[in-house]
Motif scaffolding. Structure first.
Motif, mmCIF file in Angstrom:
data_model
loop_
_atom_site.group_PDB
_atom_site.id
_atom_site.type_symbol
_atom_site.label_atom_id
_atom_site.label_comp_id
_atom_site.label_asym_id
_atom_site.label_seq_id
_atom_site.Cartn_x
_atom_site.Cartn_y
_atom_site.Cartn_z
ATOM 1 N N PRO A 10 0.623 -1.378 -0.116
ATOM 2 C CA PRO A 10 -0.158 0.079 0.048
ATOM 3 C C PRO A 10 0.420 1.450 0.396
ATOM 4 O O PRO A 10 0.736 2.395 0.133
ATOM 5 C CB PRO A 10 -0.556 0.040 1.304
ATOM 6 N N GLU A 11 2.192 1.331 0.064
ATOM 7 C CA GLU A 11 3.026 2.712 0.937
ATOM 8 C C GLU A 11 3.590 2.816 -0.902
ATOM 9 O O GLU A 11 2.996 3.821 -1.784
ATOM 10 C CB GLU A 11 3.940 2.333 1.926
ATOM 11 N N ASP A 12 4.129 1.705 -1.741
ATOM 12 C CA ASP A 12 4.708 2.783 -2.763
ATOM 13 C C ASP A 12 4.328 1.430 -4.134
ATOM 14 O O ASP A 12 4.684 1.557 -5.096
ATOM 15 C CB ASP A 12 6.361 1.605 -2.886
ATOM 16 N N ARG A 13 2.885 0.823 -4.260
ATOM 17 C CA ARG A 13 2.164 0.660 -4.912
ATOM 18 C C ARG A 13 2.924 -0.703 -5.742
ATOM 19 O O ARG A 13 2.031 -0.737 -6.766
ATOM 20 C CB ARG A 13 1.066 0.885 -5.608
ATOM 21 N N ARG A 14 4.239 -1.457 -5.025
ATOM 22 C CA ARG A 14 4.642 -2.596 -6.005
ATOM 23 C C ARG A 14 3.871 -3.799 -5.868
ATOM 24 O O ARG A 14 3.245 -4.369 -4.555
ATOM 25 C CB ARG A 14 5.781 -3.068 -5.163
ATOM 26 N N VAL A 15 4.164 -4.715 -6.695
ATOM 27 C CA VAL A 15 3.099 -6.087 -6.600
ATOM 28 C C VAL A 15 3.476 -7.073 -6.156
ATOM 29 O O VAL A 15 4.761 -7.674 -7.718
ATOM 30 C CB VAL A 15 2.026 -6.270 -7.804
ATOM 31 N N LEU A 16 3.980 -7.656 -5.421
ATOM 32 C CA LEU A 16 4.597 -9.374 -4.903
ATOM 33 C C LEU A 16 3.901 -10.197 -5.494
ATOM 34 O O LEU A 16 2.910 -10.237 -5.470
ATOM 35 C CB LEU A 16 4.650 -9.205 -3.865
ATOM 36 N N VAL A 17 4.405 -11.396 -6.097
ATOM 37 C CA VAL A 17 4.050 -12.564 -6.796
ATOM 38 C C VAL A 17 4.831 -13.154 -6.736
ATOM 39 O O VAL A 17 5.842 -13.346 -6.543
ATOM 40 C CB VAL A 17 3.660 -12.159 -8.289
ATOM 41 N N GLN A 18 3.382 -14.535 -5.690
ATOM 42 C CA GLN A 18 5.417 -15.681 -5.840
ATOM 43 C C GLN A 18 4.103 -16.927 -5.852
ATOM 44 O O GLN A 18 2.990 -17.075 -5.564
ATOM 45 C CB GLN A 18 5.497 -15.823 -3.670
ATOM 46 N N ALA A 19 4.632 -18.505 -5.805
ATOM 47 C CA ALA A 19 4.075 -19.011 -6.146
ATOM 48 C C ALA A 19 3.261 -20.212 -4.930
ATOM 49 O O ALA A 19 3.477 -21.479 -4.778
ATOM 50 C CB ALA A 19 5.016 -19.905 -6.780
ATOM 51 N N ALA A 50 9.856 -17.759 -17.581
ATOM 52 C CA ALA A 50 9.970 -16.275 -18.345
ATOM 53 C C ALA A 50 10.856 -15.268 -16.770
ATOM 54 O O ALA A 50 11.706 -14.607 -16.776
ATOM 55 C CB ALA A 50 9.738 -15.920 -19.069
ATOM 56 N N LEU A 51 9.641 -15.279 -16.203
ATOM 57 C CA LEU A 51 9.961 -13.666 -14.819
ATOM 58 C C LEU A 51 10.658 -14.903 -13.797
ATOM 59 O O LEU A 51 11.630 -13.602 -13.918
ATOM 60 C CB LEU A 51 8.866 -14.003 -14.455
ATOM 61 N N LEU A 52 10.956 -15.510 -13.715
ATOM 62 C CA LEU A 52 11.643 -16.301 -12.682
ATOM 63 C C LEU A 52 12.961 -16.760 -13.521
ATOM 64 O O LEU A 52 14.336 -16.502 -12.900
ATOM 65 C CB LEU A 52 12.084 -17.780 -12.406
ATOM 66 N N SER A 53 13.348 -16.664 -14.367
ATOM 67 C CA SER A 53 14.972 -16.943 -15.180
ATOM 68 C C SER A 53 15.323 -16.012 -15.172
ATOM 69 O O SER A 53 16.709 -15.217 -16.391
ATOM 70 C CB SER A 53 14.939 -17.518 -16.193
ATOM 71 N N GLY A 54 14.689 -14.240 -15.161
ATOM 72 C CA GLY A 54 15.373 -13.411 -15.259
ATOM 73 C C GLY A 54 15.212 -12.949 -16.713
ATOM 74 O O GLY A 54 15.729 -11.572 -17.788
ATOM 75 N N GLU A 55 14.412 -13.127 -17.632
ATOM 76 C CA GLU A 55 14.118 -13.339 -18.928
ATOM 77 C C GLU A 55 13.683 -11.169 -19.993
ATOM 78 O O GLU A 55 14.005 -10.947 -20.893
ATOM 79 C CB GLU A 55 13.255 -14.135 -20.099
ATOM 80 N N LEU A 56 12.497 -11.196 -18.421
ATOM 81 C CA LEU A 56 11.385 -10.126 -18.464
ATOM 82 C C LEU A 56 12.630 -9.034 -18.056
ATOM 83 O O LEU A 56 13.576 -8.773 -16.588
ATOM 84 C CB LEU A 56 10.181 -10.263 -17.976
ATOM 85 N N THR A 57 12.379 -7.585 -19.035
ATOM 86 C CA THR A 57 12.889 -6.428 -18.345
ATOM 87 C C THR A 57 12.125 -6.221 -17.070
ATOM 88 O O THR A 57 10.895 -6.169 -17.092
ATOM 89 C CB THR A 57 12.962 -5.050 -19.295
ATOM 90 N N PRO A 58 12.945 -5.297 -15.893
ATOM 91 C CA PRO A 58 12.403 -4.961 -14.984
ATOM 92 C C PRO A 58 11.035 -4.077 -14.889
ATOM 93 O O PRO A 58 10.482 -4.791 -14.763
ATOM 94 C CB PRO A 58 13.157 -3.684 -14.725
ATOM 95 N N GLU A 59 11.078 -3.443 -16.381
ATOM 96 C CA GLU A 59 9.977 -2.930 -16.808
ATOM 97 C C GLU A 59 8.483 -3.743 -17.406
ATOM 98 O O GLU A 59 7.412 -3.508 -16.706
ATOM 99 C CB GLU A 59 9.825 -1.860 -18.415
ATOM 100 N N GLU A 60 8.868 -5.096 -17.708
ATOM 101 C CA GLU A 60 7.929 -5.895 -18.054
ATOM 102 C C GLU A 60 7.313 -6.364 -17.418
ATOM 103 O O GLU A 60 5.975 -6.738 -16.858
ATOM 104 C CB GLU A 60 8.696 -6.618 -19.324
ATOM 105 N N GLN A 61 8.568 -6.892 -15.753
ATOM 106 C CA GLN A 61 8.190 -7.350 -14.429
ATOM 107 C C GLN A 61 6.784 -6.928 -14.118
ATOM 108 O O GLN A 61 5.793 -6.984 -13.672
ATOM 109 C CB GLN A 61 9.275 -7.249 -13.724
ATOM 110 N N ASN A 62 7.388 -5.440 -14.064
ATOM 111 C CA ASN A 62 6.184 -4.435 -13.334
ATOM 112 C C ASN A 62 5.252 -4.305 -14.135
ATOM 113 O O ASN A 62 3.682 -4.636 -13.729
ATOM 114 C CB ASN A 62 6.693 -2.846 -13.464
ATOM 115 N N ALA A 63 4.921 -4.488 -15.267
ATOM 116 C CA ALA A 63 4.022 -4.607 -16.197
ATOM 117 C C ALA A 63 2.955 -6.065 -16.302
ATOM 118 O O ALA A 63 2.020 -6.128 -16.339
ATOM 119 C CB ALA A 63 3.970 -4.528 -17.834
ATOM 120 N N PHE A 64 3.853 -6.640 -15.832
ATOM 121 C CA PHE A 64 3.082 -7.874 -16.154
ATOM 122 C C PHE A 64 2.427 -8.592 -14.555
ATOM 123 O O PHE A 64 1.767 -8.505 -14.461
ATOM 124 C CB PHE A 64 3.800 -9.480 -15.993
#
Length: 80
Positions: A10-19, A50-64
């Motif tokens: 709620p502070e920085d509006r980042r979305v955390l994702v985990q399995a 792709a997300l776990l292996s670092g294939e996405l750029t930081p911008e792509e990760q945030n968008a995802f």
């Protein structure tokens, strides 16, 4: 498909994702870590890999993360 859990800081509006389901130790200590909104979603295995292996750029990760949040709840990711 991979089942994932999402949490919105709620502070920085980042979305955390985990399995795995979030536990108390996944959030910051103290008041900052209380009452984060949580959602669940399914992600295709190719995208997850792709997300776990670092294939996405930081911008792509945030968008995802933001898109996943928006598509799996009643309210969209808070851009403002």
């Amino acid at each position: 498909m991979i089942h994932v859990w999402l949490a919105l800081d709620p502070e920085d509006r980042r979305v955390l994702v985990q399995a795995r389901e979030f536990a108390e130790g996944d959030f910051p200590r103290g008041l900052r870590g209380l009452d984060w909104p949580v959602r669940e979603a399914d992600v295709d295995e190719t995208t997850w890999a792709a997300l776990l292996s670092g294939e996405l750029t930081p911008e792509e990760q945030n968008a995802f993360h933001r898109t996943l949040w928006t598509e799996n709840g009643d309210t969209p990711w808070p851009s403002t």
